[in-house]
Design an enzyme around this catalytic site. Structure first.
Site, mmCIF file in Angstrom:
data_model
loop_
_atom_site.group_PDB
_atom_site.id
_atom_site.type_symbol
_atom_site.label_atom_id
_atom_site.label_comp_id
_atom_site.label_asym_id
_atom_site.label_seq_id
_atom_site.Cartn_x
_atom_site.Cartn_y
_atom_site.Cartn_z
ATOM 1 N N HIS A 178 -29.458 8.901 -11.732
ATOM 2 C CA HIS A 178 -29.760 10.335 -11.715
ATOM 3 C C HIS A 178 -28.918 11.052 -10.664
ATOM 4 O O HIS A 178 -28.385 10.432 -9.744
ATOM 5 C CB HIS A 178 -31.253 10.549 -11.474
ATOM 6 N N SER A 233 -33.572 12.417 -19.228
ATOM 7 C CA SER A 233 -34.151 12.789 -17.927
ATOM 8 C C SER A 233 -33.195 13.606 -17.066
ATOM 9 O O SER A 233 -33.648 14.387 -16.223
ATOM 10 C CB SER A 233 -34.573 11.531 -17.163
ATOM 11 N N ASP A 287 -30.088 7.550 -7.375
ATOM 12 C CA ASP A 287 -30.675 6.227 -7.597
ATOM 13 C C ASP A 287 -29.766 5.366 -8.479
ATOM 14 O O ASP A 287 -30.223 4.503 -9.208
ATOM 15 C CB ASP A 287 -32.062 6.365 -8.239
#
Lengths: 244, 244
Positions: B196, B11, B193
């Site tokens: 990330h 991600s 977070d």
């Protein structure tokens, strides 16, 4: 093979992967479905674009590759006119292209693309409006005349011509010139130097392009994702998602 | 044909074209020289990456295309480990990959890339550090245990393993885990977070990747521009630049 969208244009395309840029936003939007390929050339007009389009867009080396590219290029944005619209008697004269030639050149670019990839969506984008006072504050070349090298009226004439070409070819078009001027303070809301787009201006282009693509059937709802999304992977048997 | 840099990862790669993202910044940096191709898959670990790498990276349909791709892919970033490092007894367990298998999988990915493109630079990137408190505030799945699914210590072990693989293969590596922790307030300075990257964290990855590429000879100074820059076009005879 993941499909591609080419962005073919001038500096407003070349700079579209900067912070908040419309090209980067498109790439993010389509991050699992489409490759967004940058082909922006600062300062270029349609006369120069016609000269280089064979080299800019992938040449077909033999039939199988040609076939592959035809399938995989789903859209091309063609975003020229801001430089063509430089006035012929001002400091940007060497970039100027007469209005009738601009239309002819756009037709040539469209024909070239349609010939290379008959099923590919060609999306035209008009030049943005021009803030003439800001152009005088941000000259690119020495400009002692006190007159801007571009006017909003001229940009509007090229925008209108771009829309006419779209109509003649049956293509969708983003009328950026009109769209932006719907906001009273468009000069500061959307432009950084009277010509190029700030973050909000980039957002407008991104949203308009996504909307036009969607109208033509190219959206996240319709485009296949190449590999399983994390939400589709069974936590109790993750590898099952990768079988077959 | 313009050379490509593939970004292969999880991600943190998939989201790299968001505002100020490291992928978008790379594409902007190389806007006239290299196509930056996004191949990020949220949630993926190296076990899944090994399963899909043949499909993710372009298959060679016959020799001429294979030759073309070999020439044109100049670098691949391999950025996995953040999901492998999920703890095996916490809520992210289905993404966990044991450390020895992580190393083995990274070797498999590197071998695959080197076999496909012998001259392509493979650049490994370690997982970033983890802010465990922030992970509890931003759970991805229901997490009533009060224990984070990742720890910074585990991320560090995977980062160390990644660096070892780079050493064993003679490859450059961006040690993001160590680099970020050189700043005292790394948790809020770089992470959004706890895992990330925020904009500043993205900037670090961008700068580190550009530096490593440069060390390996891949920089704006060395890579050819495909068409004339506006500064190279003679205002008195613009078309001369497009001859031949």
């Amino acid at each position: 093979m993941r499909p591609k969208i080419y962005l073919f244009g001038d500096s407003i395309t070349e700079s579209s992967f900067t912070y908040g840029g419309w090209g980067a936003s498109l790439a993010h939007h389509f991050s699992r479905t489409v490759d967004v390929v940058l082909r922006g050339y600062s300062g270029y007009n349609t006369r120069w674009a016609v000269k280089v389009m064979e080299r800019v867009l992938p040449a077909a080396n033999g039939e199988s590759e040609s076939e592959r590219e035809r399938v995989s290029t789903i859209a091309v944005t063609v975003f020229f006119g801001a430089n063509d619209a430089c006035l012929p008697d001002r400091c940007g004269a060497f970039q100027h292209v007469p209005l009738h030639e601009y239309k002819h050149n756009l037709h040539s670019i469209v024909s070239f693309l349609k010939n290379r990839w008959p099923n590919t969506l060609v999306l035209l984008i008009t030049p943005p409006p021009i803030d003439e006072e800001a152009r005088l504050k941000h000259p690119y070349v020495e400009n002692p005349t006190g007159l801007p090298e571009r006017t909003n009226e001229a940009a509007g004439a090229y925008a209108k011509a771009c829309i006419e070409v779209a109509g003649e070819c049956g293509l969708p078009v983003v009328d950026l010139w009109t769209k932006m001027q719907q906001l009273a303070d468009w000069k500061t809301a959307y432009l950084s130097d009277g010509l190029h787009l700030n973050e909000t201006g980039n957002r407008v282009v991104f949203e308009e392009v996504v909307m036009k693509l969607k109208t033509e059937g190219l959206s996240l709802e319709n485009l296949p994702v190449d590999l399983p999304m994390i939400s589709e992977i069974d936590p109790n048997d993750p590898l099952k998602a990768f079988e077959g």
